[in-house]
Scaffold this motif. Structure first.
Motif, short mmCIF file in Angstrom:
data_model
loop_
_atom_site.label_atom_id
_atom_site.label_comp_id
_atom_site.label_asym_id
_atom_site.label_seq_id
_atom_site.Cartn_x
_atom_site.Cartn_y
_atom_site.Cartn_z
N ASN A 158 0.83 -1.21 0.00
CA ASN A 158 0.00 0.00 0.00
C ASN A 158 0.87 1.27 0.00
O ASN A 158 0.84 2.04 -0.97
N PRO A 159 1.68 1.51 1.03
CA PRO A 159 2.51 2.73 0.95
C PRO A 159 3.54 2.67 -0.17
O PRO A 159 3.86 3.69 -0.80
N ASP A 160 4.08 1.45 -0.43
CA ASP A 160 5.17 1.35 -1.42
C ASP A 160 4.76 1.85 -2.80
O ASP A 160 5.56 2.42 -3.53
N VAL A 161 3.49 1.62 -3.17
CA VAL A 161 3.07 2.04 -4.51
C VAL A 161 3.08 3.57 -4.62
O VAL A 161 3.33 4.12 -5.69
N HIS A 162 2.87 4.25 -3.49
CA HIS A 162 2.90 5.72 -3.52
C HIS A 162 4.34 6.24 -3.57
O HIS A 162 4.61 7.28 -4.16
N THR A 163 5.27 5.49 -2.96
CA THR A 163 6.69 5.86 -3.07
C THR A 163 7.14 5.69 -4.53
O THR A 163 7.91 6.49 -5.06
N ALA A 164 6.61 4.64 -5.16
CA ALA A 164 7.04 4.32 -6.53
C ALA A 164 6.32 5.16 -7.58
O ALA A 164 6.87 5.38 -8.66
N THR A 165 5.09 5.60 -7.30
CA THR A 165 4.33 6.30 -8.35
C THR A 165 3.88 7.71 -7.96
O THR A 165 4.28 8.68 -8.60
N THR A 166 3.06 7.85 -6.91
CA THR A 166 2.46 9.15 -6.60
C THR A 166 3.54 10.21 -6.33
O THR A 166 3.45 11.34 -6.85
N GLY A 167 4.53 9.84 -5.53
CA GLY A 167 5.60 10.80 -5.20
C GLY A 167 6.36 11.25 -6.44
O GLY A 167 6.44 12.45 -6.73
N PRO A 168 6.92 10.30 -7.22
CA PRO A 168 7.65 10.69 -8.44
C PRO A 168 6.79 11.47 -9.44
O PRO A 168 7.27 12.38 -10.10
N GLU A 169 5.51 11.09 -9.55
CA GLU A 169 4.64 11.83 -10.47
C GLU A 169 4.57 13.30 -10.07
O GLU A 169 4.70 14.21 -10.91
N ILE A 170 4.34 13.56 -8.77
CA ILE A 170 4.18 14.95 -8.30
C ILE A 170 5.49 15.73 -8.49
O ILE A 170 5.50 16.87 -8.93
N TRP A 171 6.60 15.06 -8.19
CA TRP A 171 7.91 15.73 -8.35
C TRP A 171 8.12 16.12 -9.82
O TRP A 171 8.48 17.26 -10.14
#
Ligand SMILES: Cc1ncc(COP(=O)(O)O)c(C=O)c1O
Length: 473
Positions: A158-171
């Motif tokens: 669950n959190p890992d997918v946000h480290t891999a996708t949501t975070g990099p997308e926003i950056w």
């Protein structure tokens, strides 16, 4: 308009992630930092939870714990269940979702529309209660052949997918210019994963939390924002926080009262054309505070988890908002005009107090009845309605032994009116409302049947006064 060439997906699941950012134009404070919002309702199942749902299923398949013909089981306030039901449909699994009874009708209908079996369970129960969403889902997963519990609260996918996708997308979408991330926390998966990635780039992470949620240090009493924050039942023995939530990820927390959240939800729809859920309103309300503080050199990004379409019967229903005291009726006289001005403040007695202690509070108390509330370590003067378990009067305690808990002697939960309801409409509504009508000692005197019945007056979803029905005119 963009290019006319859209992508062709092998299945709807290819559409999960890569959501747009939208700049807010009209509601950002003058001189504040721009606020851009991550439109997570653009995921095909309609929420941020599609990311976690897909990631958890792919991970379980890879680990061999979810096999062909299996059944996906989850306890969810809705969106994770919807995401899982969508993934289950594409990949050929059955799906059972355990949801709290207060989940909106729209979310339950959506789950069923995707073919999921929905098991409803009371939402406001102690963590140890077998009916608690997580306990019931765990049992169903164990008892179902081929059952697999997705376990969003403990599953690192669950959190890992946000480290891999949501975070990099926003950056990438902000060209590295983001200074502040604002997100709410339910399981904490979104803020933990996205926050960890953006922290590495020096971004300040701000948690947005309902004012009474335990996460931000509130008393744990109920609030009106679905799917975020942490409610605490007073009889819970051991308060369990989700294992996936790294509470250290946030540099600070903005605690937002429900009134501010729901008024922001309305403004987003009416001034920005963004129809979003209350957890999105919570994040934007916090982001507007951060924007004012950060100034024009900042860039604030708020994660907006889902659409308002699944809350039309709640956050966008004027009657719902008005009866809970969040909105004023268009025409008076309003309930508060009829009652006259007085300081908000509800005198209460905890259900665990002894009858003798309650008698001491009643001594000199002039209200029509004394509310009995769930015991909470708080000096609050306003109370969440579900925390009011009933009322007592001196007469109702007549002849009762003094050393037992007063909670067992409380009469029915009183009816409630919003302070901004039209007073005539409120009276009419109450006359068709049996709640409180059978209150011991409440009938028979004054201006008519029930005129002495106690009525709670609500401001922004919380009880601030107790009056008698006759006081409403
Ligand atoms: C509408 C909504 N907002 C926020 C969240 C919280 O997201 P997370 O569980 O990643 O903290 C959820 C989770 O289900 C949700 O459904």
């Amino acid at each position: 308009m963009g290019s006319i060439e859209g992508p062709v997906y092998t299945s709807v699941l290819d559409g999960v992630g890569a959501t747009p950012l939208v700049r807010l134009n009209r509601i950002v404070p003058a001189g504040g930092a721009p606020v851009w919002v991550k439109t997570e309702w653009a995921n095909p199942g309609g929420s941020v939870k599609d990311r976690a749902a897909l990631a958890m299923v792919l991970d379980a398949e890879q680990r061999g714990v979810l096999r062909p013909g299996g059944t996906i089981v989850e306890g969810s306030s809705g969106n994770t269940g919807i995401g899982l039901a969508m993934v289950a449909a594409v990949r050929g699994y059955a799906c059972i979702v355990v949801a709290p009874e207060r989940t909106t009708a729209e979310k339950i209908a959506l789950l069923r529309a995707y073919g999921a079996e929905v098991v409803l369970t009371p939402g406001l129960v102690p963590r140890e209660d077998p009916r608690h969403v997580v306990n019931l889902a765990t049992r169903i997963a164990e008892e179902t052949p081929g059952g697999w519990l997705a376990d969003q609260y403990g599953n690192p996918a669950n959190p890992d997918v946000h480290t891999a996708t949501t975070g990099p997308e926003i950056w990438a979408q902000t060209g590295g210019r983001i200074t502040h991330l604002v997100a709410g926390a339910g399981t904490g998966g979104t803020i933990t994963g996205t926050g960890h990635h953006l922290h590495e780039h020096g971004v300040t992470v701000v948690a947005a939390d309902p004012e009474t949620s335990r996460y931000g240090g509130g008393d744990g009493s109920p609030y009106n924002v679905e799917a975020v924050g942490h409610y605490l039942h007073p009889l819970t023995e051991q308060d369990v926080w989700p294992a996936v939530y790294d509470t250290g990820v946030a540099d600070r927390t903005e605690r937002v009262p429900d009134g501010e959240t729901l008024r922001t939800v309305r403004r987003l729809a009416r001034e920005e054309g963004l129809l979003v859920g209350a957890s999105a309103g919570l994040a934007v309300a916090a982001a507007l505070r951060v924007s004012a503080e950060a100034g024009p050199d900042g860039l604030v990004v708020a994660v907006l988890p889902d659409s308002g379409r699944i809350y039309l019967s709640k956050y966008f229903d004027d009657a719902w908002l008005t009866t809970l005291g969040f909105l004023d009726a268009p025409e008076g006289p309003l309930v508060r005009d009829v009652l006259g001005a007085s300081e908000p403040g509800l005198t209460v007695v905890p259900a665990t107090a002894t009858v003798d202690e309650a008698r001491a509070v009643l001594d000199g108390y002039t209200g029509p009845a004394l509310p009995v509330v769930q015991p909470r370590a708080t000096s609050a003067t306003t109370w969440a309605v579900p925390d009011v378990v009933g009322t007592i009067t001196a007469a109702s305690l007549d002849g009762v032994r003094g050393d037992g808990p007063v909670g067992t002697h409380a009469g029915p939960v009183p009816a409630a009116v919003g302070h901004g309801e039209n007073a005539d409409a409120a009276r009419e509504r109450l006359s068709g409302n049996e709640s409180g009508a059978g209150f011991a000692g409440g009938c028979g005197s004054g201006a008519g049947p029930g005129s002495e019945d106690p009525v709670l007056v609500l401001v922004d979803g919380r009880a601030v006064h107790l009056v008698s029905r006759g006081d409403l005119g």
